[in-house]
Each structure stands twice: as structure tokens, then as C-alpha cells.
Design an enzyme around this catalytic site. Structure first.
Site, mmCIF file in Angstrom:
data_model
loop_
_atom_site.group_PDB
_atom_site.id
_atom_site.type_symbol
_atom_site.label_atom_id
_atom_site.label_comp_id
_atom_site.label_asym_id
_atom_site.label_seq_id
_atom_site.Cartn_x
_atom_site.Cartn_y
_atom_site.Cartn_z
ATOM 1 N N LEU A 160 0.838 -1.193 0.000
ATOM 2 C CA LEU A 160 0.000 0.000 0.000
ATOM 3 C C LEU A 160 0.876 1.246 0.000
ATOM 4 C CD1 LEU A 160 -2.549 -1.050 2.786
ATOM 5 C CD2 LEU A 160 -2.729 -1.438 0.315
ATOM 6 N N LYS A 161 0.532 2.196 -0.857
ATOM 7 C CA LYS A 161 1.219 3.483 -0.873
ATOM 8 C C LYS A 161 0.444 4.452 0.008
ATOM 9 C CE LYS A 161 0.931 4.045 -5.341
ATOM 10 N NZ LYS A 161 0.320 2.780 -5.768
ATOM 11 N N GLU A 162 1.115 5.043 0.973
ATOM 12 C CA GLU A 162 0.434 6.049 1.782
ATOM 13 C C GLU A 162 -0.044 7.166 0.870
ATOM 14 O OE1 GLU A 162 1.834 7.305 5.600
ATOM 15 O OE2 GLU A 162 3.287 5.663 5.668
ATOM 16 N N TYR A 265 12.646 10.049 -9.521
ATOM 17 C CA TYR A 265 12.701 11.484 -9.273
ATOM 18 C C TYR A 265 13.754 11.805 -8.212
ATOM 19 C CZ TYR A 265 8.384 11.924 -11.943
ATOM 20 O OH TYR A 265 7.445 11.898 -12.944
ATOM 21 N N GLY A 267 15.478 14.055 -5.331
ATOM 22 C CA GLY A 267 14.878 14.881 -4.298
ATOM 23 C C GLY A 267 15.770 14.960 -3.085
ATOM 24 N N GLY A 271 11.577 8.883 3.067
ATOM 25 C CA GLY A 271 11.285 8.695 4.484
ATOM 26 C C GLY A 271 10.091 7.771 4.623
ATOM 27 N N CYS A 274 8.098 2.756 5.847
ATOM 28 C CA CYS A 274 8.473 1.498 5.177
ATOM 29 C C CYS A 274 9.917 1.468 4.679
ATOM 30 C CB CYS A 274 7.523 1.235 4.005
ATOM 31 S SG CYS A 274 5.820 0.941 4.512
ATOM 32 N N ARG A 342 7.255 10.119 10.015
ATOM 33 C CA ARG A 342 8.333 9.172 10.296
ATOM 34 C C ARG A 342 9.445 9.276 9.254
ATOM 35 N NH1 ARG A 342 4.548 3.954 11.294
ATOM 36 N NH2 ARG A 342 3.330 5.091 9.747
#
Length: 467
Positions: A160-162, A265, A267, A271, A274, A342
Site C-alpha cells: 500500500l502506498k500512503e 525522481y 529529491g 522517508g 516502510c 516518520r
């Protein structure tokens, strides 16, 4: 089907809500009474688009309940999902105390055959530990070897992607199920097949494999994605040095279908809950088994360094001593569409600015409350620094009388700001962009001193020519 979810954190809540949405009878249990109180009052303790509305629907339909009653939760579900936290231990390995405590409770209160599903991200071999703990409890109750009180431990990692978790669960690209090839495993396979049948109507998405391979798959997937991010960040720093544009490079290599554009990408570092802990845990698993995952150790080292890149650019532009300087910060969460702080890059960056004497005016669309809580802990012994950190209500408030703008999280509302207002609000038109949201040429034409990640710093002469 009757399903129990142990843990009402990010994974547990999304799993429980989505399974209830498709008609299952779901019992969510947590040892934290504060979380249960929030959920029973109609609130949600995390920010995830679409989750609150789904919980409202399923609660009204009577298909989901929240409780601290562990015994009732075990008795409720034929399928018991363990979705508790596995925080990193001091050596980087996953701390399994909450997983094993959940398993112990299942053995203590089991009232029949249970399929125990490890939904938490756990290292290879965890299912064996869970089975052993349950067996110990059943033996203490005189139920060891009872077919009626047997168990099968399944590995069913989440992907799952937050910020997009509800959609990911409802429209999965794959469902990984690790299961034993024995009699109990066959029973568990039929139950899991039935549970996930609604997600396989268009085409079969379930990948069955042995338990250890399923446990390994979750870590391998996150490690690969983290590797792509650190690879591009490493290249971006070289691009800065040699004068190349990392965005042009990204388009050039991403057009190769063997590579693709996802997670390429550059950056200011990754963070979240996971990638950092999973990379560390997999590397520690390797060390425990006499191997060194050299690539993963480099991935972690690059990411750690990348969180200093923005500060280094600020220091080169404005000097090491930042006393009397004020910085506007846009974005605090580790990524958009979440309030998760987090391992967020903003934490290291803001702490570094404060340590150099700067003041910070920080804005995030949803993570303000969580950020205030986290920084109160991070800066607990730095009261003077905490006084210079201000959380504001709007992105415009952050800009007021600031010496520069620092962009840390790529929220949509930051992608097309009113640059005329931005220039007017700042003391000087300076932007440090940790997510490469804007084009250097366009910023130069607007008279903005723009510093990005791995992109050229463009200045225009009086004739409007680049130099």
C-alpha cells in the site's frame, strides 16, 4: 466472512475498512484505548484519503467494530490478521515483540481453527516463530495437536502506498500469499481464496508461494524502490557538479521501457514508515546469515546524506551562520497526502537550520498537528531552538518576511503558486526546492534565485540571456 484485524494503525485500518467494504464482518482490536475511542466516536487517527468515508459507511452498515477486548477479537474471526508495528531495533532488525504478543493472544483465546495472517512487514522466518508461540499457548491449555484448535500461519504482505492506500487495496496489482503445503495450509488457502475472490473478478491477481518467499518479497519490493530513489539522488549530486540537468537525464533513461519512470525522481531523500526500516531490516537479515547486501548498504548511506543536500545548498548561498535569518518551509510530511512524519526529510533539514541559529515558519496542509508533536520530542532538550520554530496555518503565512523559501514535500498546492505574491512576501526572491517542482529557466525569467536538486542554477543577464 468473519475477520479480525489486530492493530488499528495504518495497515490495519485500511485492511479492515476495505474488507468490511466488500461485505465481511470485521473486528478491529487495539491495545491503545485512545485509538479505539477515536474510531468509535467517528474519527480516524491517521490521514488517508477516502478512509474516513469508508469507515463511516461500513460502521453504519454494522460490518466493522473497534474494541480493546482481545478475547472477543480472537473468538470473532476465523481469519486473524496481524497488522501491528514492527519498528526497527537498535541493530536495524525488525522488532517482533508486538507480532509475537498478538500471536500469543490468539493461542491463549483460540476457540477453533484459525488462519493467522502476517500482514505486518516481517523478516523471513517470522511465520515459524508465530506458529511456535501459538503452539506454546495451546499446549498450556491442553489443546496441542487438536484439529479443532489447529492453526495455519500465512504471509500476506501489504503493498500500500500512503496517500493512495484505499485504492491500492481495492484495486491491487498483485496479492501475494505465502502458505504451507500441508493439510492446514490447504484449508487456509481455500479461506484466503474466498476472502480475496472479489479482487480477482477481472483477472487473477493472487500469487501463491511458500511462506518464506512471501516474507522476502515484501522486503525485496521496498528495497528495489528505495534503490531507484537513491540511485537518482546519487546521480543528481554528480549532475550538480558537472552541470547536467537530472530532469533531462530522467526523461532520457525513463523512456527505456526496461527502466520506466517510476521512482526516478531526484529529491531530498525518502522517508516514511516502510523504506527506511525495511532497507535496514533486510540488510540486517543478510548480516545475520553471513551475507553483505552491499547495494542496500549504499542505498541507505546515500539517503542519509541526501537529507543534508538542501541545507548544504542553503549554507553555500547564505553562509554557515544563519542567526537572524528566517526560512519559510513548505511541506513537513514525508510525502503528499499523508500526515506521516516518520523519517521525514523535513525533520533533519529544520533541525539543521535551527542549530545554525535560523528561525523557521513551517506549513503543511495536513501534517501540522503531527509535526508539532514530533518536533516537541525531537527538540525536547533544545528549548531555544523550539522557540524559533513556528507552525503556520497557510503557505502564505510561511512566506511573510522570510529570507527564502524551502520546499520539502511535493503537495499539489505548491506546484503552481502565485509567484508575484511569493516574491512580494519574501525579503528576497530565493527558493531552495527539494522536489524539483519548477523549471530553472522560468524561475530566472521571473527574477527568482532558484536552487533545485541536480538542476542547473540559471542566471540571466540584463539582455535576458542565460549565463
Amino acid at each position: 466472512m468473519k475477520v479480525t484485524i489486530v492493530g488499528t494503525g495504518y495497515v490495519g485500518l485500511v485492511t479492515g475498512a476495505c474488507l468490511a467494504e466488500i461485505g465481511n464482518d470485521v473486528f478491529c482490536v487495539d491495545v491503545d484505548p485512545r485509538k479505539i475511542e477515536i474510531l468509535n466516536s467517528g474519527g480516524v487517527p491517521i490521514h488517508e484519503p477516502g478512509l474516513q468515508e469508508m469507515l463511516r459507511r461500513t460502521r453504519a452498515a454494522g460490518r466493522i467494530q473497534f474494541s480493546t477486548d482481545v478475547k472477543a477479537s480472537v473468538e470473532h474471526g476465523d481469519i486473524q490478521f496481524i497488522a501491528v508495528g514492527t519498528p526497527p531495533d537498535e541493530d536495524g532488525s525488525a522488532d517482533l515483540q508486538y507480532v509475537l504478543a498478538a500471536a500469543r493472544n490468539i493461542g491463549k483465546y483460540s476457540n477453533g481453527f484459525k488462519v493467522i495472517v502476517d500482514k505486518s512487514t516481517v523478516p523471513v522466518g517470522t511465520a515459524l516463530q508465530v506458529r511456535r508461540v501459538v503452539a506454546e499457548e495451546l499446549k498450556a491449555r491442553g489443546l496441542e495437536g487438536s484439529d479443532k484448535h489447529g492453526v495455519s500461519v500465512v504471509s500476506n504482505p501489504e503493498f500500500l502506498k500512503e496517500g493512495a492506500a484505499v485504492d491500492d487495496f481495492m484495486r491491487p496489482d498483485r496479492i501475494v500469499i505465502g502458505i504451507d503445503d500441508d493439510h492446514a495450509g490447504q484449508i487456509a488457502r481455500e479461506k484466503m481464496k474466498r476472502l480475496y475472490a472479489p479482487f480477482n473478478r477481472n483477472h487473477e491477481r493472487t500469487l501463491y508461494m511458500d511462506v518464506r518467499s512471501a516474507e522476502f518479497t515484501k522486503y525485496a519490493a521496498n528495497a528495489m524502490l528505495a534503490t531507484r530513489i537513491s540511485f537518482m539522488n546519487d546521480l543528481s549530486n554528480l549532475a550538480d557538479t558537472v552541470g547536467a540537468d537530472i530532469e533531462a537525464v530522467r526523461r532520457g533513461i525513463g523512456s527505456d521501457p526496461r527502466i520506466g519512470y517510476h521512482f526516478l525522481y531526484a529529491g531530498c531523500g525518502y522517508g516514511g514508515s516502510c523504506f527506511p526500516k525495511d532497507v535496514q531490516a533486510l540488510a540486517q537479515t543478510a548480516r545475520e546469515n553471513g551475507h553483505t547486501l552491499r547495494i542496500l548498504e549504499a542505498v541507505e548511506a546515500v539517503n542519509d546524506d541526501q537529507k543534508e543536500v538542501l541545507v548544504n545548498k542553503i549554507v553555500r548561498r547564505m553562509g554557515e551562520d544563519l542567526r537572524g535569518r528566517t526560512f519559510a518551509v513548505w511541506g513537513l510530511a514525508f510525502k503528499p497526502n499523508t500526515d506521516d512524519m516518520r523519517e521525514a526529510s523535513s525533520r533533519r533539514m529544520i533541525e539543521a537550520l535551527l542549530k545554525r541559529g535560523a528561525s523557521v515558519q513551517a506549513y503543511d496542509p495536513v501534517a501540522r498537528d503531527e509535526a508539532e508533536r514530533v518536533f516537541a520530542l525531537d527538540l525536547a532538550d533544545r528549548a531555544d531552538d523550539m522557540k524559533r520554530l513556528h507552525f503556520v496555518k497557510t503557505q502564505q503565512d510561511a512566506l511573510t518576511n522570510a529570507d527564502a523559501l524551502v520546499i520539502v514535500t511535493e503537495w499539489k498546492e505548491f506546484k503552481s503558486p502565485d509567484f508575484a505574491h511569493l516574491k512580494g512576501a519574501l525579503k528576497a526572491p530565493v527558493i531552495f526546492d527539494g522536489r524539483n517542482l519548477y523549471e530553472p529557466e522560468a524561475m530566472a525569467e521571473l527574477g527568482i534565485d532558484y536552487y533545485a536538486i541536480g538542476r542547473p542554477h540559471v542566471e540571466l543577464d540584463s539582455n535576458g540571456s542565460r549565463h
